[in-house]
Design a protein around this motif. Structure first.
Motif, PDB file in Angstrom:
ATOM      1  N   MET B  79      26.722 130.199  85.054  1.00  0.00           N
ATOM      2  CA  MET B  79      25.448 129.543  84.765  1.00  0.00           C
ATOM      3  C   MET B  79      25.415 129.053  83.330  1.00  0.00           C
ATOM      4  O   MET B  79      24.770 128.055  83.012  1.00  0.00           O
ATOM      5  N   ALA B  80      26.106 129.755  82.431  1.00  0.00           N
ATOM      6  CA  ALA B  80      26.187 129.288  81.042  1.00  0.00           C
ATOM      7  C   ALA B  80      26.814 127.898  81.004  1.00  0.00           C
ATOM      8  O   ALA B  80      26.359 127.004  80.285  1.00  0.00           O
ATOM      9  N   PHE B  81      27.868 127.706  81.776  1.00  0.00           N
ATOM     10  CA  PHE B  81      28.524 126.396  81.864  1.00  0.00           C
ATOM     11  C   PHE B  81      27.558 125.347  82.412  1.00  0.00           C
ATOM     12  O   PHE B  81      27.416 124.249  81.844  1.00  0.00           O
ATOM     13  N   CYS B  82      26.897 125.694  83.510  1.00  0.00           N
ATOM     14  CA  CYS B  82      25.994 124.728  84.158  1.00  0.00           C
ATOM     15  C   CYS B  82      24.850 124.328  83.239  1.00  0.00           C
ATOM     16  O   CYS B  82      24.515 123.129  83.117  1.00  0.00           O
ATOM     17  N   LEU B  83      24.244 125.301  82.593  1.00  0.00           N
ATOM     18  CA  LEU B  83      23.094 124.985  81.754  1.00  0.00           C
ATOM     19  C   LEU B  83      23.510 124.300  80.459  1.00  0.00           C
ATOM     20  O   LEU B  83      22.725 123.553  79.867  1.00  0.00           O
ATOM     21  N   THR B  84      24.713 124.552  80.001  1.00  0.00           N
ATOM     22  CA  THR B  84      25.216 123.834  78.818  1.00  0.00           C
ATOM     23  C   THR B  84      25.291 122.346  79.120  1.00  0.00           C
ATOM     24  O   THR B  84      24.805 121.500  78.341  1.00  0.00           O
ATOM     25  N   VAL B  85      25.884 122.016  80.236  1.00  0.00           N
ATOM     26  CA  VAL B  85      26.004 120.613  80.650  1.00  0.00           C
ATOM     27  C   VAL B  85      24.625 120.010  80.890  1.00  0.00           C
ATOM     28  O   VAL B  85      24.329 118.879  80.472  1.00  0.00           O
ATOM     29  N   THR B  86      23.763 120.763  81.555  1.00  0.00           N
ATOM     30  CA  THR B  86      22.417 120.280  81.866  1.00  0.00           C
ATOM     31  C   THR B  86      21.638 119.975  80.601  1.00  0.00           C
ATOM     32  O   THR B  86      20.966 118.938  80.494  1.00  0.00           O
ATOM     33  N   ALA B  87      21.702 120.885  79.652  1.00  0.00           N
ATOM     34  CA  ALA B  87      20.978 120.684  78.388  1.00  0.00           C
ATOM     35  C   ALA B  87      21.489 119.437  77.666  1.00  0.00           C
ATOM     36  O   ALA B  87      20.714 118.664  77.104  1.00  0.00           O
ATOM     37  N   PHE B  88      22.782 119.252  77.718  1.00  0.00           N
ATOM     38  CA  PHE B  88      23.359 118.063  77.061  1.00  0.00           C
ATOM     39  C   PHE B  88      22.885 116.775  77.724  1.00  0.00           C
ATOM     40  O   PHE B  88      22.470 115.822  77.060  1.00  0.00           O
ATOM     41  N   VAL B  89      22.926 116.761  79.045  1.00  0.00           N
ATOM     42  CA  VAL B  89      22.549 115.557  79.788  1.00  0.00           C
ATOM     43  C   VAL B  89      21.064 115.258  79.626  1.00  0.00           C
ATOM     44  O   VAL B  89      20.670 114.113  79.368  1.00  0.00           O
TER      45      VAL B  89
END
Lengths: 304, 183
Positions: B79-89
């Motif tokens: 989830m850390a990976f997913c939310l990192t990408v999400t926050a960036f986008v």
């Protein structure tokens, strides 16, 4: 101005992604153990009060949810639940029966161990087939080593004696049968007698001299005389004692410990050890009592 | 003024983080739809990326996802990976874009929630946590998306209307105007 910002943002993104992938890989490889699991454990321990608080606060809501779910349960769900309840009730009844059977079998095992009985267990499969005899049928016969004459006992007490065998079944004459007669004695006073059945089903201990001291509640056990029944097996208790002062013998009624009609598992005693037979002293004592009875009988006759 | 705005922004982000953590621990396990649970880590990321002028939405996403992973039994880092990408986008389109524009923010967040839920639960399917595609997608990812979007509504309303009206959460337009003034 935007370029350094964007560069910093990208660097941050790459760093976080690399760390995430590294953690994910490490976590998958270590499974439920290792430093990551320990960190998770510490985190969950620290946050447990919040979790409990949430569960307490939301429990009424969950209850409402259950009520709503129950109200909207369709007929198929209700039918399925009813079927499950019926099945579980039947299973429960079966399990209770098995538990009860296990308890009875344990009692037989305890009896076998405590009395060092050489025996084989059998199930009672039916009662008397006629109204003249008090018998039960066992599910083992000559093929299992059972022969006529072998004593039969339950965990509660003596039941009777094998009178006939087929290959796979045996017929046991109960102590209450009119034809039943076994050697027994009062455990406390060692007063010898014969335990006889009757047409009415009443069991009496006969040939006990009026000079003997027998009290209500005294325990009756097998005497071992005759070499058929092991010595000391419990039979029952004295229910009543009466006797004519001028008579020779007491009228002793015995309440049996074993209820033959409620007994399901029994032990058929296949052989006796030396310890289970009447000793020479026991025989001498029985002879002495018999001699005393004969003397009293002669005195009564001569008086007449 | 920039310093004051930034401090307020940091405080607000911290408060949001605490609120989302408490909700994730206390509320999310007890309210479910099918096998789905609300993802308050994603709610935090959406709040920060769409309504805040935070300079580190990616870091917020990473930490939020990491805490989410520590709260669950799944692999740490996913989830850390997913939310990192999400926050960036979500943060790409300009900081504070969602301020005052609730509908737009909700739409972008819904797409992000669906994507994160789908990716996360498919990854769990690949790691063997479940063996059923239907279970992973329709009984977990879809309900999780719905619950997360519903959970985001009050945050979005508060941040886009209330906070925007009170000029509290570093609105992009006001923030940039102030920055311009500061120059």
């Amino acid at each position: 101005m935007g370029s350094p910002k964007q560069s910093a943002g990208l660097r941050e993104l790459v760093a976080c992604l690399v760390v995430s992938v590294a953690l994910f890989t490490w976590s998958c490889q270590s499974g439920g153990s290792g430093p990551l699991a320990a960190i998770r454990g510490v985190f969950q321990t620290v946050t447990m009060p919040v979790t409990y608080l949430g569960a307490a606060v939301s429990s009424p809501l969950r209850g409402l949810g259950n009520i709503f779910a129950n109200l909207t349960a369709d007929q198929a769900t209700l039918t399925e639940l009813e079927a499950q309840v019926s099945e579980l009730q039947a299973q429960n009844a079966e399990l209770e029966e098995r538990a009860s059977s296990a308890e009875r079998l344990q009692g037989l095992l305890d009896l076998q161990d405590s009395n060092d009985l050489r025996s084989t267990a059998a199930h009672v499969i039916s009662g008397s087939t006629d109204s003249w005899s008090a018998t039960v049928t066992l599910d083992k016969g000559s093929a299992a080593g059972i022969t006529p004459g072998m004593p039969v006992t339950s965990s509660s007490g003596v039941v009777g004696q094998v009178v006939s065998c087929s290959a796979t079944t045996s017929t046991v004459r109960l102590l209450t049968d009119e034809s039943s007669s076994i050697s027994a004695m009062v455990q406390s006073t060692r007063a010898q007698g014969m335990l006889n059945g009757s047409a009415s089903g009443e069991v009496t201990l006969e040939l006990v001299s009026t000079s003997q001291d027998v009290e209500v509640g005294s325990v009756i056990v097998t005497s071992g005389l005759g070499g058929v029944f092991p010595k000391g097996l419990p039979i029952g208790e004295v229910a009543s004692v009466s006797g004519d002062p001028s008579g020779l013998y007491l009228d002793i009624v015995v309440d049996l410990y074993a209820d033959p009609w409620a007994t399901e598992e029994v032990l058929v005693i296949t052989s006796l050890t030396d310890d289970q037979r009447a000793t020479a002293e026991d025989i001498a004592e029985a002879d002495a009592q018999e001699g005393a009875r004969s003397s009293e009988d002669d005195d009564t006759g001569s008086d007449e | 003024m920039q310093v004051v705005d930034r401090n307020r922004e940091v405080r607000t982000t911290a408060v949001l983080a605490v609120v989302c953590l408490v909700l994730q621990l206390a509320l999310a396990p007890n309210i479910g739809l099918g096998n789905g649970r609300a993802n308050f880590g994603l709610v935090l990321v959406g709040s920060v990326a769409l309504f805040s002028s935070s300079r580190h939405p990616v870091l917020a996403g990473f930490l939020s996802g990491l805490v989410f992973d520590l709260c669950t039994t799944g692999p740490i880092g996913l989830m850390a990976f997913c939310l990192t990408v999400t926050a960036f986008v979500l943060g790409l389109e300009g900081v504070g874009r969602g301020a005052g524009d609730l509908g737009s923010a909700m739409a972008r967040f819904s797409v992000a929630a669906a994507a994160v839920s789908l990716v996360y639960h498919l990854a769990m399917l690949l790691t063997g946590a479940t063996s059923s595609f239907v279970d992973a997608v329709f009984l977990r990812a879809l309900p999780t998306t719905l619950l997360t979007v519903v959970a985001f509504v009050p945050f979005a309303y508060y941040l886009s209307r209330v906070r925007a009206a009170s000029s509290g959460l570093g609105l992009s337009r006001r923030g940039s105007h102030l920055s311009g003034k500061g120059l």
